[in-house]
Scaffold this motif. Structure first.
Motif, PDB file in Angstrom:
ATOM      1  N   VAL A  61       0.865  -1.125  -0.002  1.00 24.51           N
ATOM      2  CA  VAL A  61       0.080   0.100  -0.045  1.00 24.51           C
ATOM      3  C   VAL A  61       0.911   1.137   0.175  1.00 24.51           C
ATOM      4  O   VAL A  61       1.822   1.412   1.092  1.00 24.51           O
ATOM      5  CB  VAL A  61      -0.950  -0.071   1.281  1.00 24.51           C
ATOM      6  N   THR A  62       0.714   2.171  -0.822  1.00 25.44           N
ATOM      7  CA  THR A  62       1.380   3.423  -1.115  1.00 25.44           C
ATOM      8  C   THR A  62       0.693   4.501  -0.412  1.00 25.44           C
ATOM      9  O   THR A  62      -0.382   4.814  -1.040  1.00 25.44           O
ATOM     10  CB  THR A  62       1.715   3.596  -2.627  1.00 25.44           C
ATOM     11  N   LEU A  63       1.158   5.338   0.414  1.00 25.81           N
ATOM     12  CA  LEU A  63       0.428   6.463   0.793  1.00 25.81           C
ATOM     13  C   LEU A  63       1.182   7.876   0.453  1.00 25.81           C
ATOM     14  O   LEU A  63       2.462   8.059   0.462  1.00 25.81           O
ATOM     15  CB  LEU A  63       0.642   6.615   2.317  1.00 25.81           C
ATOM     16  N   HIS A  64       0.720   8.391  -0.524  1.00 28.31           N
ATOM     17  CA  HIS A  64       1.012   9.387  -1.295  1.00 28.31           C
ATOM     18  C   HIS A  64      -0.338  10.519  -1.165  1.00 28.31           C
ATOM     19  O   HIS A  64      -0.958  10.780  -1.908  1.00 28.31           O
ATOM     20  CB  HIS A  64       1.182   9.205  -2.902  1.00 28.31           C
ATOM     21  N   GLU A  65      -0.214  11.066  -0.150  1.00 30.04           N
ATOM     22  CA  GLU A  65      -1.209  12.166   0.303  1.00 30.04           C
ATOM     23  C   GLU A  65      -0.660  13.701   0.241  1.00 30.04           C
ATOM     24  O   GLU A  65       0.268  13.979   1.186  1.00 30.04           O
ATOM     25  CB  GLU A  65      -1.879  11.809   1.671  1.00 30.04           C
ATOM     26  N   ARG A  68       3.001  16.474   1.648  1.00 30.61           N
ATOM     27  CA  ARG A  68       3.932  15.781   2.813  1.00 30.61           C
ATOM     28  C   ARG A  68       4.115  14.418   2.905  1.00 30.61           C
ATOM     29  O   ARG A  68       5.065  13.999   3.430  1.00 30.61           O
ATOM     30  CB  ARG A  68       3.607  16.521   4.057  1.00 30.61           C
ATOM     31  N   ILE A  69       3.271  13.791   2.801  1.00 29.99           N
ATOM     32  CA  ILE A  69       2.951  12.243   3.112  1.00 29.99           C
ATOM     33  C   ILE A  69       3.494  11.436   1.750  1.00 29.99           C
ATOM     34  O   ILE A  69       2.804  11.338   0.820  1.00 29.99           O
ATOM     35  CB  ILE A  69       1.770  11.861   3.643  1.00 29.99           C
ATOM     36  N   ARG A  70       4.554  10.743   1.945  1.00 30.78           N
ATOM     37  CA  ARG A  70       5.314   9.826   1.084  1.00 30.78           C
ATOM     38  C   ARG A  70       5.673   8.545   1.561  1.00 30.78           C
ATOM     39  O   ARG A  70       7.012   8.546   2.011  1.00 30.78           O
ATOM     40  CB  ARG A  70       6.347  10.478   0.168  1.00 30.78           C
ATOM     41  N   THR A  71       4.987   7.622   2.007  1.00 24.17           N
ATOM     42  CA  THR A  71       5.533   6.589   2.652  1.00 24.17           C
ATOM     43  C   THR A  71       4.548   5.216   2.299  1.00 24.17           C
ATOM     44  O   THR A  71       3.700   5.302   1.345  1.00 24.17           O
ATOM     45  CB  THR A  71       5.459   6.693   4.036  1.00 24.17           C
TER      46      THR A  71
END
Length: 408
Positions: A61-65, A68-71
């Motif tokens: 699962v890629t968190l690209h929000e 600021r959120i890149r994890t």
């Protein structure tokens, strides 16, 4: 309610994809073998991935929000059953212990895994462990379980990711676990590799595999890495990092030579970072010999230019999926059939080679990512191809990397 949850997950993913700049999405990336880079001598499996080991599945699962959120999170499941009730032998090797790998003391003590393996960012390891423990306790036949040992590794993506926000949710962990599949594994800036950096370029998730000849057992070795470390990058021995003018200690080296004008790298680059290496095999190997396999991961990392710096958490975990070494949770006696020491050398070779290639794949498949006020570029593959050609590098098959790239 289930339909709403699935729809909400799809909408989150769609929003994340829309947030990625078009230039990043459009970048054409290639795996190492597409550039003619094929370390070692043994052939890869069908997918050239850790999932070539039968039963092993990967979910991400890629968190690209926002900005600021890149994890993200990457899950590795050792087989299709309940990992707690049917345990696989496992071992951990610590190359440099500047990191957090939840659960490894029990793995070292008992020599087995009782959960899947999760990879994520540094400040999210405990959230991931808690979410996986809850998920495991909900599995069938787990009502009487009163202790569980979640295994979660990490690297620090705090440059591109607002790591202090600790954005990993239990829902994301569940999606990674429940979405785990066999087949091709997505690589580069995805899952736990979304915000990672390697050798000054965008790092990420990489994978590779090797299949031994039948005369050597026909066993499969699969590797998955989360690359976030530094050093002086080399590809099949070619000095790619130096040629691209991006490597650890380059400012100090330039000053030593009396050429301050060439001190273009980050002043504080000492090759720090971290890397997690997961090695799976279907060879019937006990935890002692799995420890020996895990230790060979450092040789593969060394080939890529790592020096396992002081600030780097370099961990390798190896496990065997073979039925003959599997351990039932309630067994009172273990009867196993395992390989002897003399049969390990080919597995060592396969592991070293697959680790090296997995790292290259993590770099070559990664895309340029901007986040948290920073941009980290993907390594320029055209320049890499040119450097390999100029240094006369050939893969084990004798292919010219430049010609291989042009042929495509």
């Amino acid at each position: 309610m289930a339909c709403c949850t699935k729809l909400r997950g799809c909408l989150v993913l769609a929003v994340a994809l829309l947030a990625i700049p078009i230039s990043v999405q459009a970048q054409e990336r290639q795996r190492a073998r597409d550039l003619g880079v094929a370390p070692g001598i043994f052939a890869p499996g069908r997918w050239n991935a850790i999932t070539d080991v039968a039963g092993v599945r990967v979910g991400q699962v890629t968190l690209h929000e926002g900005e600021r959120i890149r994890t993200g999170v990457t899950a590795i499941l050792p087989h299709e059953g309940n990992a707690y009730r049917s345990r696989v032998p496992a071992a951990v090797h610590v190359g440099n212990g500047f990191g957090k790998f939840v659960g490894i003391s029990q793995v070292a003590e008992l020599g087995e895994l009782e959960t899947p393996i999760l990879l994520t960012c540094t400040l999210c390891v405990w959230k991931a462990a808690d979410a996986m423990a809850e998920w495991m306790l909900e599995r069938p036949d787990m009502r009487q379980v009163r202790s569980i040992n979640p295994v979660v590794g990490e690297t620090n993506d705090g440059g591109l990711n607002d790591i202090r926000a600790r954005p990993l949710s239990a829902e994301a962990v569940r999606r990674a676990l429940e979405g785990a599949r066999t087949g091709p594994v997505q690589e580069g800036s995805v899952g736990a590799g979304t915000g990672t950096v390697a050798f000054g370029w965008k790092g990420g998730i990489g994978t590779s595999s090797r299949v031994l000849p039948e005369s050597l057992g026909g066993w499969t070795v699969g590797v998955l890495v989360q690359s976030n470390y530094g050093g002086v990058l080399q590809v099949l021995g070619a000095p790619v990092g130096r040629e691209l003018d991006r490597y650890a200690f380059q400012n100090a080296v330039a000053q030593q030579r009396g050429d301050a004008s060439q001190a273009s790298g980050p002043a504080d680059d000492r090759g720090d970072g971290s890397v997690i290496v997961i090695i799976a095999t279907d060879a019937p190997v006990d935890d002692r010999n799995l420890g020996r396999i895990a230790s060979r991961a450092m040789m593969g990392l060394g080939r890529t230019g790592s020096s396992a710096s002081n600030g780097s958490g370099d961990y390798a975990l190896a496990f065997s999926t073979a039925a003959s070494v599997r351990r039932a949770y309630d067994a009172t006696r273990l009867q196993t059939a395992q390989l002897a020491n003399e049969e390990m050398s080919a597995l060592f070779q396969a592991s070293v080679d697959a680790v090296e290639e997995a790292v290259y794949n993590s770099l070559f498949m990664a895309t340029t990512v901007s986040g948290n006020g920073k941009t980290v570029e993907a390594i320029p593959l055209d320049r890499v191809r040119e450097i390999l050609s100029r240094h006369g590098v050939r893969s084990a098959s004798g292919d010219d990397p430049a010609a291989a790239g042009d042929a495509r």
